[in-house]
Design a protein around this motif. Structure first.
Motif, PDB file in Angstrom:
ATOM      1  N   UNK A 124      -5.086   7.928  -4.009  1.00  0.00           N
ATOM      2  CA  UNK A 124      -3.981   7.343  -4.762  1.00  0.00           C
ATOM      3  C   UNK A 124      -4.494   6.632  -6.011  1.00  0.00           C
ATOM      4  N   UNK A 125      -5.593   5.905  -5.856  1.00  0.00           N
ATOM      5  CA  UNK A 125      -6.169   5.191  -7.000  1.00  0.00           C
ATOM      6  C   UNK A 125      -6.642   6.172  -8.071  1.00  0.00           C
ATOM      7  N   UNK A 126      -7.304   7.238  -7.645  1.00  0.00           N
ATOM      8  CA  UNK A 126      -7.795   8.253  -8.582  1.00  0.00           C
ATOM      9  C   UNK A 126      -6.631   8.871  -9.358  1.00  0.00           C
ATOM     10  N   UNK A 127      -5.562   9.219  -8.650  1.00  0.00           N
ATOM     11  CA  UNK A 127      -4.411   9.842  -9.299  1.00  0.00           C
ATOM     12  C   UNK A 127      -3.692   8.859 -10.228  1.00  0.00           C
ATOM     13  N   UNK A 128      -3.742   7.581  -9.878  1.00  0.00           N
ATOM     14  CA  UNK A 128      -3.137   6.558 -10.727  1.00  0.00           C
ATOM     15  C   UNK A 128      -3.868   6.487 -12.066  1.00  0.00           C
ATOM     16  N   UNK A 129      -5.204   6.511 -12.017  1.00  0.00           N
ATOM     17  CA  UNK A 129      -5.997   6.469 -13.253  1.00  0.00           C
ATOM     18  C   UNK A 129      -5.809   7.748 -14.050  1.00  0.00           C
ATOM     19  N   UNK A 184       0.836  -1.203   0.000  1.00  0.00           N
ATOM     20  CA  UNK A 184       0.000   0.000   0.000  1.00  0.00           C
ATOM     21  C   UNK A 184       0.866   1.247   0.000  1.00  0.00           C
ATOM     22  N   UNK A 185       1.928   1.218   0.795  1.00  0.00           N
ATOM     23  CA  UNK A 185       2.838   2.364   0.840  1.00  0.00           C
ATOM     24  C   UNK A 185       3.468   2.601  -0.533  1.00  0.00           C
ATOM     25  N   UNK A 186       3.944   1.534  -1.149  1.00  0.00           N
ATOM     26  CA  UNK A 186       4.579   1.666  -2.460  1.00  0.00           C
ATOM     27  C   UNK A 186       3.586   2.159  -3.511  1.00  0.00           C
ATOM     28  N   UNK A 187       2.359   1.630  -3.431  1.00  0.00           N
ATOM     29  CA  UNK A 187       1.335   2.039  -4.392  1.00  0.00           C
ATOM     30  C   UNK A 187       1.037   3.527  -4.248  1.00  0.00           C
ATOM     31  N   UNK A 206     -16.251  17.250   3.093  1.00  0.00           N
ATOM     32  CA  UNK A 206     -17.634  17.596   3.402  1.00  0.00           C
ATOM     33  C   UNK A 206     -18.407  16.294   3.514  1.00  0.00           C
ATOM     34  N   UNK A 207     -18.845  15.981   4.711  1.00  0.00           N
ATOM     35  CA  UNK A 207     -19.490  14.692   4.932  1.00  0.00           C
ATOM     36  C   UNK A 207     -20.430  14.764   6.115  1.00  0.00           C
ATOM     37  N   UNK A 208     -21.464  13.948   6.083  1.00  0.00           N
ATOM     38  CA  UNK A 208     -22.368  13.850   7.212  1.00  0.00           C
ATOM     39  C   UNK A 208     -21.826  12.932   8.285  1.00  0.00           C
ATOM     40  N   UNK A 209     -20.686  12.300   8.020  1.00  0.00           N
ATOM     41  CA  UNK A 209     -20.072  11.362   8.964  1.00  0.00           C
ATOM     42  C   UNK A 209     -18.578  11.634   9.037  1.00  0.00           C
ATOM     43  N   UNK A 210     -17.971  11.330  10.164  1.00  0.00           N
ATOM     44  CA  UNK A 210     -16.519  11.440  10.261  1.00  0.00           C
ATOM     45  C   UNK A 210     -15.899  10.391   9.349  1.00  0.00           C
ATOM     46  N   UNK A 211     -15.155  10.803   8.326  1.00  0.00           N
ATOM     47  CA  UNK A 211     -14.625   9.839   7.359  1.00  0.00           C
ATOM     48  C   UNK A 211     -13.376   9.123   7.862  1.00  0.00           C
ATOM     49  N   UNK A 212     -13.088   8.002   7.253  1.00  0.00           N
ATOM     50  CA  UNK A 212     -11.855   7.259   7.516  1.00  0.00           C
ATOM     51  C   UNK A 212     -10.768   7.877   6.644  1.00  0.00           C
ATOM     52  N   UNK A 213      -9.857   8.655   7.264  1.00  0.00           N
ATOM     53  CA  UNK A 213      -8.877   9.402   6.487  1.00  0.00           C
ATOM     54  C   UNK A 213      -7.893   8.495   5.769  1.00  0.00           C
ATOM     55  N   UNK A 214      -7.684   7.279   6.268  1.00  0.00           N
ATOM     56  CA  UNK A 214      -6.775   6.358   5.584  1.00  0.00           C
ATOM     57  C   UNK A 214      -7.420   5.820   4.307  1.00  0.00           C
ATOM     58  N   UNK A 215      -8.726   5.601   4.360  1.00  0.00           N
ATOM     59  CA  UNK A 215      -9.448   5.213   3.144  1.00  0.00           C
ATOM     60  C   UNK A 215      -9.440   6.354   2.131  1.00  0.00           C
ATOM     61  N   UNK A 216      -9.498   7.603   2.627  1.00  0.00           N
ATOM     62  CA  UNK A 216      -9.419   8.756   1.731  1.00  0.00           C
ATOM     63  C   UNK A 216      -8.092   8.770   0.982  1.00  0.00           C
ATOM     64  N   UNK A 242       2.560  10.163  -4.485  1.00  0.00           N
ATOM     65  CA  UNK A 242       3.788  10.803  -4.024  1.00  0.00           C
ATOM     66  C   UNK A 242       3.659  11.261  -2.588  1.00  0.00           C
ATOM     67  N   UNK A 243       4.783  11.392  -1.917  1.00  0.00           N
ATOM     68  CA  UNK A 243       4.796  11.710  -0.495  1.00  0.00           C
ATOM     69  C   UNK A 243       4.104  13.027  -0.187  1.00  0.00           C
ATOM     70  N   UNK A 244       4.122  13.972  -1.154  1.00  0.00           N
ATOM     71  CA  UNK A 244       3.558  15.292  -0.880  1.00  0.00           C
ATOM     72  C   UNK A 244       2.057  15.233  -0.620  1.00  0.00           C
ATOM     73  N   UNK A 245       1.374  14.184  -1.077  1.00  0.00           N
ATOM     74  CA  UNK A 245      -0.069  14.080  -0.866  1.00  0.00           C
ATOM     75  C   UNK A 245      -0.415  13.617   0.542  1.00  0.00           C
ATOM     76  N   UNK A 246       0.591  13.294   1.336  1.00  0.00           N
ATOM     77  CA  UNK A 246       0.367  12.957   2.746  1.00  0.00           C
ATOM     78  C   UNK A 246       0.989  14.020   3.646  1.00  0.00           C
ATOM     79  N   UNK A 247       1.059  15.244   3.142  1.00  0.00           N
ATOM     80  CA  UNK A 247       1.605  16.343   3.927  1.00  0.00           C
ATOM     81  C   UNK A 247       0.643  17.510   3.911  1.00  0.00           C
TER      82      UNK A 247
END
Length: 420
Positions: free
Chosen positions: A218-223, A181-184, A203-213, A190-195
């Motif tokens: 990463x998947x979106x940027x890969x595509x 997952x780290x390599x992916x 914007x959410x009605x629920x507290x989101x899982x930031x790791x899933x975000x 890139x590291x800058x997206x975790x800074x």
């Protein structure tokens, strides 16, 4: 970091002075061009840093940010200061609550709490509702408008990524899923997206899982990168005059597919990727590492009305916010609530692009409430009936009406998920 209204005012004056200095440097024809560029870049960097601090203070003080989280102990002083500002407390008011002198709080914050004892830090954390995980919770504990950032990628606990789901979707190949997952992530984003350079505004009605975000991003940027490398993506210009062409596509039976092609021709990557569990996403807007805008949709609701509104909402972020000093990645749940001015601006952008306010006031279907009236108004405005039907349903909070007009089951068949 800005601690008070006085520092905020001083920082605004600094920006103005630096802006004047930048103008003088740019207009100084007697200096060598290379020297002018070096000085200009240095001044622009200083201005950008101060503007980001101004925006952070505005977001915290206005209540637009209700929740933030960090996992590095060194970030605790910053979290304590953020918590104070987000709760609307001045340094003096916090001091009074703790029976301390205001000067002591000022010294603590100025030195990033280096002189504070553990017992004092615990006392402050309890007063400011800061948990041991180094997060603060404002008055709205559901975190409807959240902001996530790490100091650096080393702070990210990769074992907390949705590893099994990522492997199930074919994103991870190695046996060591956390390392995979780290390599992916590093390869796709890139590291800058975790800074703090890529803070996540949710914007959410629920507290989101930031790791899933992070994983989903990463998947979106890969595509998006695949689209870019294949030559499908044209250069981007910050010009929204072509959006009328996109509005007209809503009438086309293949509108969603043609919309993706149109966005690519305008330098915007449109990515379709299902949301991960715990994220509750409908769409997102971000800048790719190469600087072009990426709009991502989850098609959580396979309906035309949802597709068009979310698409234009994210385009609102592209044209209003992505290239400003905010430096945020935007993640949106359409039903997310809150009084966030940034999201209100994107909502209004979408509504006005699809149906200008004056035209909306003249729509008889708002009062007649019949399928025939919706079809007549849609024909007159040159848009798909789903847009009017969906807006009436939302404004009246009645999702049992116009079920035959919202274009259910049409979008996914045109925009295959996980395809560039």
């Amino acid at each position: 970091m800005i601690f008070s209204d006085r520092q905020y005012a001083v920082s605004k004056e600094q920006v103005a002075k630096l802006g004047d200095a930048l103008s003088k440097v740019r207009s100084d024809s007697q200096k060598h061009e290379r020297l002018r560029n070096i000085e200009s870049n240095a001044l622009q960097s200083q201005i950008a840093d101060i503007e980001r601090e101004l925006v952070d203070y505005d977001l915290l003080k206005s209540g637009a940010v209700e929740f933030a989280e960090s996992y590095a102990l060194s970030d605790l002083p910053r979290v304590l200061i953020q918590a104070r500002i987000a709760q609307g407390l001045t340094q003096t008011e916090l001091a009074e609550r703790l029976s301390m002198k205001p000067q002591q709080i000022q010294r603590y914050e100025a030195t990033e709490y280096m002189s504070a004892s553990l017992s004092r830090l615990i006392e402050l954390a309890n007063e400011l509702k800061v948990r041991v995980s180094q997060s603060f919770v404002g008055a709205n504990t559901h975190a409807q408008n959240s902001l996530f950032s790490w100091s650096n990628a080393a702070d990210v606990d990769w074992t907390r990524f949705p590893l099994k789901e990522m492997a199930k979707r074919g994103w991870l190949k190695d046996k060591d899923l956390a390392e995979s997952a780290r390599n992916y992530f590093m390869d796709a984003a890139g590291a800058q997206f975790a800074t703090a350079l890529h803070r996540k505004k949710v914007r959410s009605g629920n507290a989101p899982d930031e790791f899933a975000l992070l994983a989903w991003q990463a998947r979106v940027l890969d595509i998006a990168r695949t689209q870019h490398l294949s030559g499908l993506l044209a250069p981007f210009e910050l010009n929204d005059l072509w959006l009328g062409e996109l509005v007209r596509l809503t009438r086309d039976k293949n509108g969603p597919k043609k919309a993706r092609d149109l966005l690519l021709s305008k330098g915007i990557s449109l990515v379709i990727e299902r949301h991960l569990p715990g994220t509750y996403l409908d769409g997102a807007a971000m800048l790719a590492p190469s600087g072009y805008p990426v709009v991502a949709l989850t098609l959580r609701y396979d309906r035309l009305d949802n597709f068009w509104f979310v698409l234009f909402h994210e385009l609102g972020h592209v044209f209003l916010h992505l290239h400003s000093s905010l430096r945020l990645d935007f993640f949106d749940e359409e039903d997310g609530s809150g009084k966030d001015e940034i999201e209100k601006e994107a909502d209004q952008f979408a509504l006005n692009q699809l149906v200008p306010e004056m035209a909306w006031k003249q729509c008889l279907s708002r009062f007649a409430m019949t399928d025939e009236a919706v079809l007549i108004d849609a024909e007159k405005l040159g848009i798909d009936p789903s847009i009017i039907a969906g807006r009436i349903r939302k404004e009246r909070a009645n999702y049992q009406i116009f079920n035959s007009l919202i274009g259910a089951g049409i979008v996914r068949s045109q925009l295959e998920e996980n395809k560039a």
